[in-house]
Design an enzyme around this catalytic site. Structure first.
Site, PDB file in Angstrom:
ATOM      1  CG  ASN A  15      41.777 -31.094 -38.080  1.00  0.00           C
ATOM      2  OD1 ASN A  15      42.016 -31.979 -38.485  1.00  0.00           O
ATOM      3  ND2 ASN A  15      42.633 -30.308 -37.348  1.00  0.00           N
ATOM      4  CD  GLU A  16      43.743 -32.764 -34.050  1.00  0.00           C
ATOM      5  OE1 GLU A  16      44.159 -31.596 -33.878  1.00  0.00           O
ATOM      6  OE2 GLU A  16      44.325 -33.846 -34.425  1.00  0.00           O
ATOM      7  CD  GLU A  21      45.501 -35.002 -37.990  1.00  0.00           C
ATOM      8  OE1 GLU A  21      46.413 -34.811 -37.018  1.00  0.00           O
ATOM      9  OE2 GLU A  21      44.591 -34.289 -38.416  1.00  0.00           O
ATOM     10  CD1 TRP A  44      51.625 -30.740 -31.735  1.00  0.00           C
ATOM     11  CD2 TRP A  44      51.578 -31.471 -29.525  1.00  0.00           C
ATOM     12  NE1 TRP A  44      51.489 -32.226 -31.475  1.00  0.00           N
ATOM     13  CE2 TRP A  44      51.116 -32.466 -30.345  1.00  0.00           C
ATOM     14  CE3 TRP A  44      51.450 -31.511 -28.079  1.00  0.00           C
ATOM     15  CZ2 TRP A  44      50.844 -33.785 -29.627  1.00  0.00           C
ATOM     16  CZ3 TRP A  44      50.979 -32.851 -27.889  1.00  0.00           C
ATOM     17  CH2 TRP A  44      50.886 -33.863 -28.432  1.00  0.00           C
TER      18      TRP A  44
END
Lengths: 680, 680, 680
Positions: free
Chosen positions: B151-152, B312, B320
């Site tokens: 992921n990322e 996403e 954030w």
């Protein structure tokens, strides 16, 4: 239940006395000057460990014997420290495992003070041994009036991230959660693959690649506050054992210190009286006069409304701010009496003589570097005389009919990271509400969210983000008894920082008759207008009126006139339950709280049938609680730079001048009047 | 070559689904709601390692079996994660040597996510084992549509400075340079006594007394990006082996992430399709609408113009940023369709349900905390319906005739320390050029400097500080085919960050017919005027026109009217090669790019014979590439707060409403229209 | 006593020459260009350790032999470095214990330069060995003119906090204090329980929970400066032994570097001549022209008024500022001659050729990247010619009748933490006083507080917070001889940073006839008015006039018209002793200093019987000190952007043009004239 140091007559007056910094020849002079100023209590030995225990187990009490005897001869009582606030260099060298570690893994080193890990078994044992030695030596000393444990617990090292602390954290978590499953549930560890399969995997919230688990962080705050309390407990136990008759306390930093949950400390029953340190932050606080009042109100509330002791404040400048502003003429006395007005039965300073060397030498003292031919010394002496004249207010209680909910757990939780807006800070919101009342002349108590609220006509809940179900129920119940204002981002999460689903604010949705669908925090500096002319900042919300469980609907008192939720409700009311979904500008908040207080029938202390005290004049009432009648004292503090004519609700005697007054009184600029009110 | 998850019909629609955060009872409800919203693809298991592998080698697939079966029953396809993005606590405890270390030598600890050193052999082995277990278990599951690796990559730990990484860095350098002499040459180690006499002497660019060797830093960026790619490669190899027919990808953060050279990743041939995550930064980006377009354009360019997947983005606020602004009504849908306009063939969100606990609980979801009676849910459902109506655009390509050169190596090099001006930031310059085109309605691709440029009429080169000789030659050659704008501080150094001597910009001096003698960066906030009325900032240069190798001289289009090089050339042109020696104000840059596009014959998508779309209306065209004819789709997005009348180049059918339109179309405020254009 | 490199004819001219960065083929070209520009001295080998000592004890001098021979053939003299400024990677790998450690405990790593702990015995031994090898090899080389030890001592690692340094610190403290009791007394360790019972308990002022003991910090600065001096001493000793006839120096960073007490260095007698590096800080200094003058004045003062060598400055931009502004046309030459005006007998640059690679490649050189067809090269060559014409000024001394007290110990102490105001910064106050004189055309020397002051008519004491009793007595005595201005927060503490009691400023109370009762630092941005129209900032004080010991009372020259001490004295005077209790605005300070200089009979160099030089024209006089008569040189520097007509006190010959002038001279914008004045 407060146990007061009864050996001290009248209100306490004095300060920290550190004779070890001066040649013995100075000591007699000190006592002479103390008597001249009316000092009746001094705190001794706070930083004397290195001189009392020269090496492990080798004590040198001779010098302290002489100091205490001299003070006793002079009629000065002693608040004797256990001297455990700063371990000596030999201790650190012998027990390097006691050096604290930062969140980033950096070891802390000697050269300043408070160099110990609060969980260190070596530190705790050494502290208890020292406390025991001191109590044994001085428990029967006639000058001893009370015990002063440690000093400002946690002020520099509120958290230690070392491996010893990690183990203690795990042990504390085991006690709190019972099982790993409960912890995994409470911490929501299904998120980000955080499930713990062994207690040993858990660490303090150390430096990590991204945002740390919020419940881990929250529990860390809880744990750390409790570790400090355990340090206190251990020392107190030995003092209690050896001198059961001597009151024991430590100095809080209420209203200026986030890491310690003082509610939990007073609830522990381990403090015989509540003592507080307070320092002005002229450049940081929006209004230092109000901030002082807030500290007094909070400390009094921690003392359950009973008397408390101002154990430290300053005669003038401190040394730890970027620019340490000196107090202007009259301010020393006015600040001191402001604390008394808010319930203090004693006024002490740090410290007696300003130091020649060391890190705090530019912290003002009662005897400044320039000696006694000074503004400071003259004001100290005048204050001593004033306090003698005020002896009769001792034991009286402050009258307050409004309560503001204050909670350290909610503070910690609100300011965790990764929230809708980093700008919504707890103390800002508390201060805003308290200051709005102050400006209206309304005295407020602070209360824990689960406290008995029956004595209040109105309760304010500024951004109480976290609230347990029990506390929420307590607050909801209160709405039957009085008016209650809930401000935005309250009641959102439970004690595990988990969101109550189904619409915000989960804990108060039914009570308020609303449902918040989504938060719309504002940009930096952005403001929004309300249709009643008010201005909001920081926060807005998409609010719906929802049919309430018992059918009564909320009404909209104001809507957003612009901003991201234009047209939506901003301020609502359902019976006695008010909801404010933004942060109002000071004047607008003052107007709203005035409206609520009017609805609740809360009078201002500054209000009389003949009119109201002028703006900038602070009015607080203390009342004695004797069986038959009792007295009532009206403190009138003129903060303005011109004299004020203040209407009086009753005639009476002004205590400082011993003059009878009626109708109104003229208080000089910066001056204070204290009226013993004739039975109204 | 893109391999699309063909199991999904039409455009992809869905989001990250983390059922492990919810009681199993919720799952059926989830599937029902997914179907209601038109969801056809969900990403599952990204952070499930701790639940799938309870201890080393002990797997628990039962719950995931049930989730996948339920989804399959509901007709929902699965983008199944290898779950390696966040190792569980047991892993870290067992392999503490895998904990990453910062540049300052600080160890990182559990509690958040991505806690692994990318070079850790223990991590890599564990990740491959888990991927293999999952592929073996679910390779044949009928719901499986594609693989989602990790992921990322690198989002929190792009670089690890531990000793394991140091050894890997040395090994990588050996392969890159072959000999120490070559490395010493490349790194210019004669400077500051840095000559290496043994490979073992080389360390990562850790905390050091002064500026670190720039080539060491640059190679460190290259190495770190490649280490992450190697992590990906290892997982992909096992997936490919077990399920050769299932496309494999990972989610990029194109246009918002500096540490990973995505050009190198796509060039590796290891990605079957390009997927991207994109989040608005309302308070940070000058214009988030344009920033979104930039991300779409870059992702499409990474996919070589082919379809890509938005894996996403958010339905509303993220968690954030300092202040996490919620999306205004209509924005969720508009943002989503803007991605489709820029070439996305799918729109996915993080995440399905907003979490109750954990660090991201205030990140919006498709099902918000407040449930389905909400703005968000209604817009999600509407978007699902819209996307179904747009199925026919799937596979069409975006038409662009201008390219902007984008290069991660140049980005890294430009922003190394000790440069003429710290204010000249790569992304700022890229954004300025892209935004100027956006405002003119011109769609741009991004290209690697060594890419085939023959399809473009104009190429822009914003501050391409570093360029290899091969790439420079490619760009120079292009000037024969089309117009090319070089902006200041381009072509200065070779791939070792060593300056091309003899006058700047060494790589393009002859092409441009100029010689820059010296840089004159401007003071903070300083601007300079040009004699054509333009305004420059950040940078200026002392430029000379030089006789070119082939004799043709450049002409001066604008000179500095004030500032440190008053009277000197600011903007020059030699045939199709333009040079801009400063950073123009937005309007001035837009005017200049307009002039170049006019010269190059580049039409704006927003331009028609009947006039041009109003300002604030974004117009992009996608075309199908079928052998016979093919279709053309005009996306019209009205970002204004009032309706816009947009002239149309051709009549056609508006797909969302299925209405025929001609001449012009009125698009409501915030709305989107998509026209299937009749063959023009 | 200065020993000048007499091998160099006339004024020195050249720069750092790093041939190792270039192919050997370039070297001959270098020498040719040096001759063309008139270069007569180059610094060689500063960063050549890695190339000279390929591994421990294995030297490679061949390339350096060839470089030195080539230079000698070209008639260029060499300032040969000991090459110890940056240990090579092999050294660090072999002696990892030499890696410096930060205050926070972070290890520093290779990749930049100066990677050594100054107390490291391994580093010191290796440096001495290398110096010995070089001296042995080249001591008799005919090109050798002087030795250049190390480079800018301490610029990146002024302090190392490792355990080796800690032990060295303890040893140094033992020597300084003799006994632990004396140290405990000096450090005031009765405060905060800091009493040391064993030397081993003492650590450097590492990261600690709160403010570190100020005397510990102060001694740490003293120790660290001395450790660097010891490094220098060790190398110098070996050079002196092998080549007693060759002058030895190192390059200071006077006026821009706080950590090294250069007074102590020159007092050590270890420097044969004083050399300085100076770089403009255009965006940081309030006025870089004056800052340059200040650096020149301080360096000359360190050289006891004798000639000094400008060993480094830049031809144009540097690389280490946020924005590195290039020099405007003429500025290179003007800056250079400004240094000569202030007493420099040589002008050198860093570096000869701008580097192609490495961290400093954007630092300008004498030969820029663009080659010799450049503004920079032409100005370099012109400067070389100018300096040849100025040969006769060599050895002349600058005339100054005002001294400003400058002291590194006072600087360190003033800026320790926990002071009344963090805004009162030493360099700001020094600069303010120096700049006020500069604007009035008055040249000042800097003096150590204990220096012989008999040659001055006026002495200024800007915020000399710390002063020893000896130095204070010296300054007090001076008031019998001339005028003396004491500014606020001077004379407060003794050499142990302990306050002189009884009223501030303890060291000067009697002299000034005042007693300061309390400091009233101002809020951020706050200013106060004085009743003479002046404006103060940062600081105010409650000042009383006190009967002086000898009966003479001070008079009040200005009082505070507002602010916290309204009505109190702000500026007082008792005979020749003036006291200023605030920080005046620039114009007001200039007026005050003008008044004092008038009272003291100090003429401005810019003042003539025919009028005064226009504002912005800098005038400085150098005079030869020969037995019979001697010459007098008037440097006239026109900083304005228009020509200036400057009245001359005497007729004479302008040296650069060799033209006779009388009455007045017209100096072009940015130009410099140097007049050999006819005997007046």
């Amino acid at each position: 239940m407060t146990i007061w140091p009864d050996k001290v007559d009248g209100l306490c007056f004095g300060g920290d006395y550190n004779p070890e910094q001066w040649p013995e020849a100075t000591w007699r002079d000190d006592v002479r000057l103390m008597r001249e100023a009316g000092v009746n209590l001094v705190t001794v030995g706070v930083f004397a460990w290195a001189l009392l225990e020269r090496e492990e187990g080798r004590y040198d009490f001779g010098w302290l014997d002489r100091v205490l005897d001299l003070l006793h001869e002079g009629g000065i009582r002693v608040d004797l420290a256990t001297a455990t606030a700063a371990p000596p260099p030999w201790f650190t060298r012998r027990y390097p495992q006691s050096q604290p570690v930062t969140r980033e893994g950096q070891l802390l080193w000697p050269g300043s003070r408070q160099l110990y890990c609060p969980s260190s078994p070596e530190y705790r044992a050494a502290a208890v041994r020292l406390a025991e030695a001191i109590a044994t030596r001085y428990g029967d000393h006639p000058a001893l009036a009370m015990w002063h444990v440690n000093n400002e617990y946690g002020c520099h090292v509120p958290h230690c991230y070392c491996d010893v602390s990690a183990a203690a954290f795990r042990a504390w978590l085991r006690r709190r959660y019972g099982s790993l499953d409960a912890l995994n549930q409470g911490w929501a560890t299904t998120f980000w693959s955080q499930r713990y399969s062994d207690w040993a995997e858990i660490t303090p919230p150390r430096l990590s690649p991204s945002y740390l688990n919020p419940t881990q962080q929250l529990d860390w705050w809880r744990f750390s506050s409790n570790e400090l309390l355990d340090c206190y407990r251990a020392e107190r136990a030995v003092l209690r054992r050896i001198t059961p008759q001597v009151p024991v306390t430590t100095n809080f930093m209420a209203a200026q210190f986030k890491p310690v949950d003082y509610w939990a400390w007073v609830a522990s029953g381990e403090l015989d009286l509540v003592a507080n340190d307070h320092y002005l932050r002229e450049e940081e606080a929006p209004d230092s006069r109000v901030d002082l009042a807030l500290a007094g109100d909070l400390t009094r509330s921690l003392a359950d409304g009973g008397p408390w002791l101002l154990l430290e404040h300053s005669t003038s400048a401190v040394n730890w701010q970027p620019r340490n502003l000196a107090k202007l003429p009259g301010q020393l006395r006015r600040n001191s009496l402001q604390h008394v007005a808010r319930g203090a039965d004693g006024v002490m300073f740090f410290q007696w003589r300003a130091s020649r060397g060391g890190a705090e030498k530019y912290h003002s003292g009662m005897v400044p570097h320039a000696g006694t031919d000074t503004k400071i010394w003259r004001e100290v002496a005048q204050l001593g005389a004033d306090l003698r004249r005020l002896g009769e207010v001792k034991g009286s209680r402050v009258a307050a009919e409004v309560a503001i909910v204050w909670d350290w757990e909610a503070w910690w939780a609100l300011e965790l990271d990764a929230h809708p807006s980093a700008d919504l800070a707890y103390l800002d919101q508390i201060r805003a509400h308290h200051a709005a009342l102050w400006r209206r002349g309304i005295t407020a108590d602070f209360v824990h969210p689960a406290a008995d609220l029956s004595g209040y006509r109105a309760v304010l809940i500024p951004s109480l983000y976290l609230v347990s179900e029990d506390a929420a129920a307590n607050l909801r119940r209160y709405a039957d008894a009085g008016h209650l204002l809930v401000q935005c981002f309250s009641g959102i999460v439970d004690e595990h920082d988990q969101v109550r689903l189904g619409g915000y604010p989960g804990a108060f949705r039914d009570l308020l008759g609303i449902r918040v669908e989504e938060f719309f925090p504002l940009r930096a500096g952005q403001t929004v207008r309300l249709d009643d002319g008010s201005q909001g900042s920081l926060w807005s919300e998409l609010v719906h009126l929802d049919a309430n469980v018992d059918g009564a609907k909320a009404e909209v008192l104001a809507t957003y006139a612009d901003g991201p939720v234009t047209g939506g409700p901003a301020l609502t009311r359902r019976g006695t339950a008010w909801y404010l979904s933004t942060c109002l500008a000071p004047d607008d908040l003052e107007r709203l709280l005035g409206r609520i207080c009017d609805a609740a029938g809360v009078p201002a202390a500054s209000q009389t049938p003949n009119g109201r005290a002028p703006s900038g004049v602070e009015v607080v009432r203390r009342v004695t609680v004797e069986a038959s009648g009792g007295n009532s004292y009206l403190f009138i503090i003129n903060h303005n730079d011109r004299p004020a004519t203040v209407p009086l609700p009753a005639s009476g005697v002004e205590l400082l001048s011993n003059v009878e007054v009626a109708g109104s009184i003229v208080v000089a600029s910066g001056d204070v009047a204290i009226l013993r009110e004739a039975g109204a």
